[in-house]
Scaffold this active site. Structure first.
Site, short mmCIF file in Angstrom:
data_model
loop_
_atom_site.label_atom_id
_atom_site.label_comp_id
_atom_site.label_asym_id
_atom_site.label_seq_id
_atom_site.Cartn_x
_atom_site.Cartn_y
_atom_site.Cartn_z
N HIS A 64 56.80 96.81 -46.50
CA HIS A 64 57.27 95.69 -47.58
C HIS A 64 58.90 96.17 -47.82
O HIS A 64 59.04 97.48 -48.24
CB HIS A 64 56.73 95.55 -48.99
N ASP A 67 58.76 98.72 -50.68
CA ASP A 67 58.19 100.03 -50.32
C ASP A 67 59.20 100.93 -50.23
O ASP A 67 59.15 102.12 -50.49
CB ASP A 67 57.34 99.98 -49.20
N MET A 98 55.61 96.94 -37.97
CA MET A 98 55.48 95.48 -38.76
C MET A 98 56.20 95.58 -40.17
O MET A 98 56.24 96.67 -40.70
CB MET A 98 54.13 95.18 -39.22
N GLU A 191 48.81 85.80 -42.93
CA GLU A 191 47.78 86.47 -43.29
C GLU A 191 46.84 85.72 -44.38
O GLU A 191 47.45 85.72 -45.57
CB GLU A 191 48.17 88.04 -44.02
N LYS A 193 43.84 84.91 -47.24
CA LYS A 193 43.03 85.56 -48.15
C LYS A 193 42.62 84.35 -49.07
O LYS A 193 43.47 83.70 -49.49
CB LYS A 193 44.06 86.62 -48.94
N GLU A 227 42.46 89.96 -41.90
CA GLU A 227 42.36 91.25 -42.40
C GLU A 227 40.72 91.35 -42.74
O GLU A 227 40.06 90.28 -43.38
CB GLU A 227 42.88 91.54 -43.80
N HIS A 230 39.59 90.37 -46.28
CA HIS A 230 39.88 89.06 -46.78
C HIS A 230 38.70 87.88 -46.42
O HIS A 230 38.06 87.18 -46.97
CB HIS A 230 41.37 88.31 -46.29
N ASP A 255 45.09 93.62 -39.93
CA ASP A 255 44.84 94.37 -41.18
C ASP A 255 43.48 94.96 -40.95
O ASP A 255 42.45 93.97 -41.38
CB ASP A 255 45.25 93.90 -42.27
N ASP A 265 38.89 92.55 -53.75
CA ASP A 265 39.49 93.11 -52.51
C ASP A 265 39.56 94.68 -52.47
O ASP A 265 40.12 95.16 -53.29
CB ASP A 265 40.91 92.63 -52.55
N ASP A 267 39.56 97.16 -50.12
CA ASP A 267 40.40 97.82 -49.21
C ASP A 267 40.10 99.19 -48.88
O ASP A 267 40.94 100.05 -48.99
CB ASP A 267 42.03 97.95 -49.86
N ASP A 297 45.11 98.36 -43.50
CA ASP A 297 45.64 98.03 -44.81
C ASP A 297 44.66 98.40 -45.88
O ASP A 297 43.74 97.58 -46.20
CB ASP A 297 46.04 96.84 -44.66
C1 GCO Z 1 46.55 92.36 -50.13
C2 GCO Z 1 47.01 92.14 -48.79
C3 GCO Z 1 48.49 92.91 -48.63
C4 GCO Z 1 49.13 92.64 -47.36
C5 GCO Z 1 50.66 93.07 -47.64
C6 GCO Z 1 51.54 92.68 -46.11
O1 GCO Z 1 45.42 91.87 -50.24
O2 GCO Z 1 47.00 92.99 -51.19
O3 GCO Z 1 46.07 92.41 -47.84
O4 GCO Z 1 48.09 94.30 -48.55
O5 GCO Z 1 48.57 92.81 -46.37
O6 GCO Z 1 51.03 92.69 -48.61
O7 GCO Z 1 51.76 91.37 -46.30
MN MN Z 2 46.63 92.77 -45.91
MN MN Z 3 44.01 92.88 -48.54
#
Ligand code: GCO
Ligand code: MN
Ligand code: MN
Length: 396
Positions: A64, A67, A98, A191, A193, A227, A230, A255, A265, A267, A297
């Site tokens: 980002h 970041d 990316m 993306e 979600k 992802e 998601h 992702d 979520d 991750d 991700d």
């Molecule tokens: C989440 C998302 C993020 C995005 C990231 C890139 O659920 O927080 O997956 O991690 O992927 O912001 O756009």
């Molecule tokens: Mn993501």
């Molecule tokens: Mn995510």
């Protein structure tokens, strides 16, 4: 990292640049804070993350805008941060595959970014995104991701969803023109979600997002960044979601992580939940000709110190490599091949009737086949699935 399975196995699963594994700076850099507690690890310097990931065999990183260049950094300082980061990329041979925009952390985005009711916020979000696209282009990113983290509602009455989609489309059309005008040669990846951090998010699943993309002026340059977590949060098969994305030629980025159905979520480390879906996904990516990054991700458990973070990163790649090898075995195992034949898997690849003609339609209506006979067969799916499970459990 401690890996069992013997030295030979460790070598076979060691990733190289050619495997195109990438990590978000925010993933290994995640300091372990959650809704109920603060950070458990120090924040990582992005340059250190790049160096460590390069050591582990990764191909690159994603980021980002914030970041790398913290929100509100004066421009002279920004240039110095970017210069140092480019030097680290050069030294390590890593790429930025990316880039994306943080349109969710700052309080200004509390009602959304591209779909905030406040036109001033929408314009600010658009300006921030253009600057972030410039940064991505400067770092060589060929894919730009749009995750609408705050694009949604808690109060149903607070937004007209079709107005929100109009504004989302207006912004995407504008940004496509911006990237074209600046000759950035970028592709955009949206993306989806379903929720979190908003109660309900616009473009909640792969299917919603694919339909939305078709309505864009430059739909050819916009695809998806699906992802694992998601789609799984929605109770859907990620493998099927990615299959359809590929079928539409819209898999621009991916992702990868791990997730249990029905949870927030999570991750989690790639492949740490639902190994069957993860296996079919890896098999699909490897066999489909997808040549983009295999992007993780995800982040390490909050219990981990930095050693655990690098175990996490190595684990994501190692599991992918193991599943890739399983996919090869799937293709050559004679019992599995026989079970696939018994299930008539290849037959689904054959046309049902071919092109329409009145004669073909009449002939088919006259001779539709015998349903009792057709219903009689078994499809051998129990045997087939058991063989897959045994392959994954390591006994084949
Ligand atoms: C989440 C998302 C993020 C995005 C990231 C890139 O659920 O927080 O997956 O991690 O992927 O912001 O756009
Ligand atoms: Mn993501
Ligand atoms: Mn995510």
């Amino acid at each position: 990292m401690v890996v069992s399975g013997g030295a030979a196995n460790s070598e076979a699963y060691r990733p190289t640049r050619a495997n195109k594994f990438t990590f978000g700076l925010w993933t290994v850099g995640n300091p372990g804070g959650d809704q109920f507690g603060s950070a458990t690890r120090p924040r990582l310097d992005p340059n250190d993350s790049v160096r460590e990931l390069a050591e582990l065999g990764a191909y690159g990183v994603s980021l980002h805008d914030d970041d790398l260049v913290p929100f509100g950094t004066p421009s002279a300082e920004r240039d110095e941060i970017v210069r140092r980061f480019k030097k680290t990329l050069d030294e390590t041979g890593m790429v930025v595959a990316m880039a994306t925009t943080n349109l969710f952390a700052n309080p200004v985005f509390k009602d959304g970014a591209f779909t905030s009711n406040d036109r001033g916020v929408r314009r600010y979000a658009l300006a921030k995104t253009m600057r972030a696209i410039d940064l991505g282009a400067e770092l060589g990113a060929k894919t730009y991701v749009f995750w609408g983290g705050r694009e949604g509602v808690e109060a149903m009455a607070s937004k007209n969803p079709s107005d929100a989609l109009d504004r989302f489309r207006e912004t995407m059309d504008f940004l496509c023109e911006y990237a074209i005008d600046n000759k950035y040669g970028m592709r955009f990846a949206m993306e989806p979600k379903p929720n979190e951090p908003r109660g309900d998010t616009f473009l909640p699943t792969v299917g919603h997002a694919l339909a939305f993309i078709n309505s864009l002026a430059h739909s050819e340059m916009v695809g998806l960044n699906p992802e694992t977590a998601h789609e799984t949060m929605s109770g859907l098969s990620f493998y099927h979601g990615v299959s359809q994305t590929l079928w539409h030629k819209k898999l621009f980025h991916i992702d990868l992580n791990g997730q249990k159905i029905g949870r927030f979520d999570q991750d989690l480390r790639f492949g740490s939940e639902d190994q069957k879906d993860a296996f079919f996904l890896v098999k699909l990516l490897e066999e489909s000709g997808y040549d983009g990054p295999r992007h993780f991700d995800a982040h390490a458990y909050r219990t981990e110190n930095m050693e655990g973070v690098w175990d996490f990163a190595a684990g994501c790649m190692r599991t992918y490599m193991i599943l890739k090898e399983k996919a090869k075995r799937f293709a050559t195992d004679p019992d599995i091949q026989a079970a696939l034949a018994a299930s008539s898997v290849a037959e689904l690849g054959k046309p049902t009737v071919g092109a329409y003609s009145a004669a073909v339609a009449a002939e088919l209506k006259a001779n539709p086949g015998d349903p009792a006979k057709l219903a009689n067969r078994g499809y051998g799916n129990e045997r087939l699935d058991q063989l897959v499970i045994e392959l994954l459990m390591g006994v084949r």
